[in-house]
Design a protein around this motif. Structure first.
Motif, PDB file in Angstrom:
ATOM      1  N   LEU A  76       0.820  -1.207   0.000  1.00 36.23           N
ATOM      2  CA  LEU A  76       0.000   0.000   0.000  1.00 36.23           C
ATOM      3  C   LEU A  76       0.858   1.264   0.000  1.00 36.23           C
ATOM      4  O   LEU A  76       0.335   2.365  -0.010  1.00 36.23           O
ATOM      5  CB  LEU A  76      -0.965  -0.002   1.194  1.00 36.23           C
ATOM      6  CG  LEU A  76      -2.126  -0.992   1.052  1.00 36.23           C
ATOM      7  CD1 LEU A  76      -3.004  -0.992   2.293  1.00 36.23           C
ATOM      8  CD2 LEU A  76      -2.969  -0.704  -0.190  1.00 36.23           C
ATOM      9  N   ASP A  77       2.158   1.102   0.042  1.00 31.89           N
ATOM     10  CA  ASP A  77       3.076   2.193  -0.225  1.00 31.89           C
ATOM     11  C   ASP A  77       2.879   2.552  -1.700  1.00 31.89           C
ATOM     12  O   ASP A  77       3.106   1.721  -2.582  1.00 31.89           O
ATOM     13  CB  ASP A  77       4.506   1.722   0.033  1.00 31.89           C
ATOM     14  CG  ASP A  77       5.570   2.772  -0.297  1.00 31.89           C
ATOM     15  OD1 ASP A  77       5.287   3.698  -1.071  1.00 31.89           O
ATOM     16  OD2 ASP A  77       6.692   2.629   0.208  1.00 31.89           O
ATOM     17  N   LYS A 238       8.527   0.684   5.897  1.00 31.89           N
ATOM     18  CA  LYS A 238       7.430   0.681   6.861  1.00 31.89           C
ATOM     19  C   LYS A 238       6.240   1.524   6.385  1.00 31.89           C
ATOM     20  O   LYS A 238       5.165   1.477   6.994  1.00 31.89           O
ATOM     21  CB  LYS A 238       7.909   1.186   8.213  1.00 31.89           C
ATOM     22  CG  LYS A 238       8.913   0.264   8.896  1.00 31.89           C
ATOM     23  CD  LYS A 238       9.340   0.812  10.248  1.00 31.89           C
ATOM     24  CE  LYS A 238      10.344  -0.118  10.920  1.00 31.89           C
ATOM     25  NZ  LYS A 238      10.794   0.419  12.229  1.00 31.89           N
ATOM     26  N   LEU A 239       6.442   2.291   5.311  1.00 27.37           N
ATOM     27  CA  LEU A 239       5.326   3.102   4.802  1.00 27.37           C
ATOM     28  C   LEU A 239       4.175   2.215   4.344  1.00 27.37           C
ATOM     29  O   LEU A 239       3.028   2.664   4.288  1.00 27.37           O
ATOM     30  CB  LEU A 239       5.796   4.002   3.659  1.00 27.37           C
ATOM     31  CG  LEU A 239       4.854   5.158   3.313  1.00 27.37           C
ATOM     32  CD1 LEU A 239       4.878   6.218   4.407  1.00 27.37           C
ATOM     33  CD2 LEU A 239       5.246   5.794   1.980  1.00 27.37           C
ATOM     34  N   ASP A 240       4.454   0.974   3.998  1.00 25.92           N
ATOM     35  CA  ASP A 240       3.416   0.009   3.642  1.00 25.92           C
ATOM     36  C   ASP A 240       2.371  -0.124   4.736  1.00 25.92           C
ATOM     37  O   ASP A 240       1.203  -0.408   4.463  1.00 25.92           O
ATOM     38  CB  ASP A 240       4.048  -1.371   3.394  1.00 25.92           C
ATOM     39  CG  ASP A 240       4.067  -1.742   1.918  1.00 25.92           C
ATOM     40  OD1 ASP A 240       3.380  -1.084   1.120  1.00 25.92           O
ATOM     41  OD2 ASP A 240       4.776  -2.690   1.566  1.00 25.92           O
ATOM     42  N   SER A 241       2.783   0.040   5.988  1.00 25.68           N
ATOM     43  CA  SER A 241       1.896  -0.195   7.133  1.00 25.68           C
ATOM     44  C   SER A 241       0.979   0.984   7.437  1.00 25.68           C
ATOM     45  O   SER A 241      -0.095   0.799   8.018  1.00 25.68           O
ATOM     46  CB  SER A 241       2.721  -0.518   8.381  1.00 25.68           C
ATOM     47  OG  SER A 241       3.490  -1.677   8.175  1.00 25.68           O
ATOM     48  N   LYS A 242       1.412   2.203   7.053  1.00 28.16           N
ATOM     49  CA  LYS A 242       0.564   3.367   7.296  1.00 28.16           C
ATOM     50  C   LYS A 242       0.954   4.498   6.354  1.00 28.16           C
ATOM     51  O   LYS A 242       1.680   5.419   6.727  1.00 28.16           O
ATOM     52  CB  LYS A 242       0.656   3.835   8.753  1.00 28.16           C
ATOM     53  CG  LYS A 242      -0.511   4.749   9.150  1.00 28.16           C
ATOM     54  CD  LYS A 242      -0.558   4.968  10.652  1.00 28.16           C
ATOM     55  CE  LYS A 242      -1.801   5.773  11.034  1.00 28.16           C
ATOM     56  NZ  LYS A 242      -1.900   5.971  12.508  1.00 28.16           N
ATOM     57  N   PRO A 243       0.465   4.448   5.128  1.00 26.53           N
ATOM     58  CA  PRO A 243       0.766   5.508   4.163  1.00 26.53           C
ATOM     59  C   PRO A 243       0.284   6.875   4.652  1.00 26.53           C
ATOM     60  O   PRO A 243      -0.678   6.975   5.426  1.00 26.53           O
ATOM     61  CB  PRO A 243       0.001   5.067   2.915  1.00 26.53           C
ATOM     62  CG  PRO A 243      -0.145   3.588   3.064  1.00 26.53           C
ATOM     63  CD  PRO A 243      -0.311   3.359   4.534  1.00 26.53           C
ATOM     64  N   PHE A 251      -5.590   6.602   7.067  1.00 15.60           N
ATOM     65  CA  PHE A 251      -5.604   5.360   7.835  1.00 15.60           C
ATOM     66  C   PHE A 251      -5.917   5.633   9.303  1.00 15.60           C
ATOM     67  O   PHE A 251      -5.244   6.426   9.959  1.00 15.60           O
ATOM     68  CB  PHE A 251      -4.259   4.641   7.714  1.00 15.60           C
ATOM     69  CG  PHE A 251      -4.094   3.901   6.416  1.00 15.60           C
ATOM     70  CD1 PHE A 251      -4.245   2.528   6.362  1.00 15.60           C
ATOM     71  CD2 PHE A 251      -3.821   4.592   5.247  1.00 15.60           C
ATOM     72  CE1 PHE A 251      -4.119   1.840   5.162  1.00 15.60           C
ATOM     73  CE2 PHE A 251      -3.690   3.917   4.045  1.00 15.60           C
ATOM     74  CZ  PHE A 251      -3.838   2.543   3.998  1.00 15.60           C
ATOM     75  N   ASP A 252      -6.942   4.947   9.792  1.00 16.36           N
ATOM     76  CA  ASP A 252      -7.264   4.968  11.214  1.00 16.36           C
ATOM     77  C   ASP A 252      -6.728   3.703  11.880  1.00 16.36           C
ATOM     78  O   ASP A 252      -6.162   3.746  12.968  1.00 16.36           O
ATOM     79  CB  ASP A 252      -8.785   5.051  11.411  1.00 16.36           C
ATOM     80  CG  ASP A 252      -9.185   5.020  12.870  1.00 16.36           C
ATOM     81  OD1 ASP A 252      -9.107   6.080  13.516  1.00 16.36           O
ATOM     82  OD2 ASP A 252      -9.561   3.931  13.376  1.00 16.36           O
ATOM     83  N   ILE A 260      -8.474  -3.203   7.934  1.00 14.00           N
ATOM     84  CA  ILE A 260      -8.089  -1.817   7.692  1.00 14.00           C
ATOM     85  C   ILE A 260      -9.323  -0.943   7.873  1.00 14.00           C
ATOM     86  O   ILE A 260     -10.423  -1.315   7.438  1.00 14.00           O
ATOM     87  CB  ILE A 260      -7.547  -1.616   6.262  1.00 14.00           C
ATOM     88  CG1 ILE A 260      -6.266  -2.426   6.042  1.00 14.00           C
ATOM     89  CG2 ILE A 260      -7.280  -0.136   5.981  1.00 14.00           C
ATOM     90  CD1 ILE A 260      -5.748  -2.372   4.610  1.00 14.00           C
ATOM     91  N   VAL A 261      -9.154   0.203   8.522  1.00  9.30           N
ATOM     92  CA  VAL A 261     -10.231   1.184   8.631  1.00  9.30           C
ATOM     93  C   VAL A 261      -9.706   2.528   8.128  1.00  9.30           C
ATOM     94  O   VAL A 261      -8.694   3.031   8.614  1.00  9.30           O
ATOM     95  CB  VAL A 261     -10.726   1.339  10.082  1.00  9.30           C
ATOM     96  CG1 VAL A 261     -11.817   2.414  10.146  1.00  9.30           C
ATOM     97  CG2 VAL A 261     -11.253   0.017  10.627  1.00  9.30           C
ATOM     98  N   LEU A 262     -10.398   3.078   7.133  1.00 10.34           N
ATOM     99  CA  LEU A 262     -10.094   4.413   6.634  1.00 10.34           C
ATOM    100  C   LEU A 262     -11.176   5.385   7.083  1.00 10.34           C
ATOM    101  O   LEU A 262     -12.369   5.062   7.025  1.00 10.34           O
ATOM    102  CB  LEU A 262     -10.025   4.430   5.104  1.00 10.34           C
ATOM    103  CG  LEU A 262      -8.982   3.576   4.389  1.00 10.34           C
ATOM    104  CD1 LEU A 262      -9.050   3.833   2.888  1.00 10.34           C
ATOM    105  CD2 LEU A 262      -7.585   3.828   4.916  1.00 10.34           C
ATOM    106  N   THR A 263     -10.764   6.571   7.518  1.00  8.74           N
ATOM    107  CA  THR A 263     -11.703   7.637   7.862  1.00  8.74           C
ATOM    108  C   THR A 263     -11.365   8.869   7.033  1.00  8.74           C
ATOM    109  O   THR A 263     -10.315   8.936   6.388  1.00  8.74           O
ATOM    110  CB  THR A 263     -11.620   7.976   9.359  1.00  8.74           C
ATOM    111  OG1 THR A 263     -10.253   8.295   9.692  1.00  8.74           O
ATOM    112  CG2 THR A 263     -12.076   6.796  10.205  1.00  8.74           C
ATOM    113  N   ARG A 264     -12.239   9.860   7.053  1.00  5.65           N
ATOM    114  CA  ARG A 264     -12.051  11.024   6.190  1.00  5.65           C
ATOM    115  C   ARG A 264     -10.807  11.829   6.556  1.00  5.65           C
ATOM    116  O   ARG A 264     -10.458  11.980   7.719  1.00  5.65           O
ATOM    117  CB  ARG A 264     -13.271  11.939   6.257  1.00  5.65           C
ATOM    118  CG  ARG A 264     -14.464  11.436   5.469  1.00  5.65           C
ATOM    119  CD  ARG A 264     -15.424  12.599   5.204  1.00  5.65           C
ATOM    120  NE  ARG A 264     -16.621  12.130   4.542  1.00  5.65           N
ATOM    121  CZ  ARG A 264     -17.740  11.778   5.164  1.00  5.65           C
ATOM    122  NH1 ARG A 264     -17.791  11.847   6.484  1.00  5.65           N
ATOM    123  NH2 ARG A 264     -18.787  11.363   4.497  1.00  5.65           N
TER     124      ARG A 264
END
Length: 577
Positions: A76-77, A238-243, A251-252, A260-264
């Motif tokens: 996800l990087d 490590k950017l793969d874990s939280k872009p 990323f929340d 995975i949970v994405l918020t606005r």
């Protein structure tokens, strides 16, 4: 999921990767694409690049959309993404210099400026050796800090790192002027410069300079290679874990292989974005759900699954059930992807043109397609380009005809080795191919290869196999990402080849150079002509079938369409009903 090289051909995913679309069954080839509207959008204008994105009919804000999938994303990087499920998901949190606006009603896919005010300007007087992009005003990251042209340059720089080499390599190779783009520059780590070679920044402008013409740069700029990143936020692998988000969501939660949970992202400005919306409050990804369970859950349509989107395909064992249930048809997403599967003929070993033409006539594509689920999940191919390719021209130089195959063989019974991935499905479908070809007089020896090393083995020059079945998907809707990588003989190396036919013809190589220097709108028709010339004159492969999407969404999901440019359910206009 589908990588740009269709790795699913190597293993148990071979059936799952072939999914359905509207087609008319002719009874002889497994279907026809007479009614396909190939991509004609091309490159948009500065006006097309302005936000906000066109509203989705009936859309409203609020709610949660759930993506249901079998496994985690490979990467996800943004700089490392090269698989279309991640490519589509990343649009929610990552922006690039350019991107696509798809119109599912017309099949039109228009390239527009995303971070940039337009799709780039050729500043070399039409030579395509210098491209300049101007960033829009007011762009911000998830923390409110400004997105700069220097951040885009840094994103390109880090894509050179050998530790982040999973994504596309077009821009890196073009800047370096070599396939070996790490020869003189390996990115910003370990003392390397933060500015890659050939890139300059002046305020909100970024310029790319190449030694040779690269007229497809506006398309290449749509990949995560040009995703911006401040140097201070670079966590390397490590950017793969939280872009770090530049898009409408951030990323929340990210629990690897689980959720995975994405918020606005409150700092995303829709007025700067012609591609994306932020209708749902959240996107949730749940992992570990196989294709059978995904399909059954979507059929049942209970609870949160009503807001769910399959991140895979209708299981092959359930295709008939889904296709015959009229109550499900409003929730089926179907259409062509950009992938074509083919039977590669190792031309270093199979030198006789008549033998290669006989293979084309002898392969019973309809039989194979029926075995993997029928015309809802695949369609017989006659071309090297997918119907989604700009400029695509339909033809079939070798319609199924055993008698013609036998005549070309003239009483001979060539003994050929067919290599396949050693899985249950690999064994099953290898037997189908063997039976098909032997009806025309071929002697086929089956050679299983370990699934994990299938592409490594067939990618070795001078390998000991005559036939194998890979797949290929274009990186953007142009023959430039199909014909050269598959049929330019000058790219053949000792290992790691994509030219699996090991086809090397001076006339074809010359035409590849000539077309590569053309503007994309002119080149499109020329790639289609070369497609046909390669097949009719040289027959280095047997085009097998066009990949199709056939998947389900929940009853309370709105605005979800199959992406013309991605071949995957798009999320930028999705809303919860």
């Amino acid at each position: 999921m589908r990588p740009r090289v269709a790795l699913a051909a190597a293993g148990a995913l071979a059936v799952v990767a072939a999914l359905g679309a509207c087609s008319k069954n002719t009874g002889s080839t497994g279907g026809t694409n007479d009614n396909v509207k190939a991509q004609q959008g091309g490159i948009g204008t500065a006006a097309d690049s302005k936000g906000p994105a066109k509203p989705v009919a009936g859309a409203k804000k609020g709610g949660t959309i759930t993506l249901i999938q079998d496994a985690d994303f490979e990467h996800l990087d943004p700089q490392r993404i090269y698989v279309n499920n991640a490519q589509v998901f990343a649009k929610l949190f990552s922006r690039q210099l350019t991107g696509y606006v798809d119109d599912p009603k017309t099949g039109k896919s228009t390239l527009v400026g995303d971070l940039a005010t337009d799709t780039g300007k050729d500043t070399s007087g039409g030579k395509c050796t210098s491209w300049q992009f101007t960033l829009k005003d007011g762009l911000k990251y998830q923390d409110g800090s400004p997105i700069t042209a220097a951040d885009v340059a840094y994103g390109v720089a880090r894509s050179f790192s050998p530790d982040l080499a999973d994504g596309p390599h077009y821009i890196q190779q073009w800047l370096a002027g070599s396939i070996d783009y790490n020869k003189t520059y390996k990115g910003p780590y370990n003392g390397g410069a933060a500015m890659p070679p050939g890139v300059t920044v002046d305020g909100n402008k970024i310029t790319f300079k190449f030694a040779k013409a690269h007229c497809d740069m506006p398309y290449a700029a749509s990949w995560g290679t040009t995703a911006p990143l401040p140097k201070a936020k670079d966590t390397k692998t490590k950017l793969d874990s939280k872009p770090f988000s530049s898009g409408p969501y951030q990323f929340d939660t990210y629990n690897r292989d689980s959720k995975i949970v994405l918020t606005r992202n409150k700092y995303w400005d829709p007025n700067s974005d012609p591609i994306r919306h932020d209708y749902p409050d959240k996107f949730v990804v749940t992992m570990g759900v196989g294709s059978t369970d995904q399909t059954n859950r979507m059929i049942s349509d209970n609870g949160d699954d009503q807001y769910g989107i399959m991140q895979g395909n209708v299981d092959p064992t359930l295709v008939k059930k889904v296709s015959t249930d009229q109550s499900l048809q409003s929730r089926v997403l179907k259409g062509y992807t950009q992938y074509v599967w083919f039977l590669a003929i190792n031309t270093e070993r199979v030198k006789d043109l008549n033998v290669r033409k006989a293979l084309n006539y002898a392969l019973n594509k309809k039989s194979y397609i029926q075995a993997i689920g029928g015309p809802n999940v695949a369609e017989a191919a006659g071309t090297l380009e997918s119907p989604t390719t700009t400029g695509y021209q339909k033809y079939d130089a070798y319609p199924y005809n055993v008698a013609k195959a036998k005549k070309l063989l003239n009483g001979k019974h060539p003994k050929l080795v067919y290599a396949y991935a050693n899985t249950e499905t690999g064994q099953k479908y290898a037997t189908n191919i063997k039976s098909s070809l032997e009806q025309a007089g071929f002697q086929i020896v089956l050679k299983p290869i370990d699934k994990a090393s299938f592409y490594t083995e067939i990618g070795r020059d001078h390998n000991k196999y005559d036939l194998y079945k890979p797949g290929w998907g274009s990186d953007w809707p142009s023959g430039s990402t199909i014909i050269p990588p598959l049929f330019d003989g000058r790219t053949i190396q000792p290992q790691g080849n994509n030219n699996w036919a090991y086809f090397n013809n001076a006339d074809v190589n010359k035409k590849i150079d000539e077309i590569s220097d053309m503007a994309p709108e002119k080149a499109a028709a020329e790639w289609a002509k070369l497609d046909k010339e390669i097949m009719t004159k040289y027959a280095p492969v047997v085009p097998f079938y066009y990949d199709k999407e056939y998947t389900l969404i929940g009853s309370k999901v709105g605005g979800c369409v199959l992406g013309n440019s991605s071949g995957w359910p798009e999320l930028t206009g999705v809303f919860a009903k």
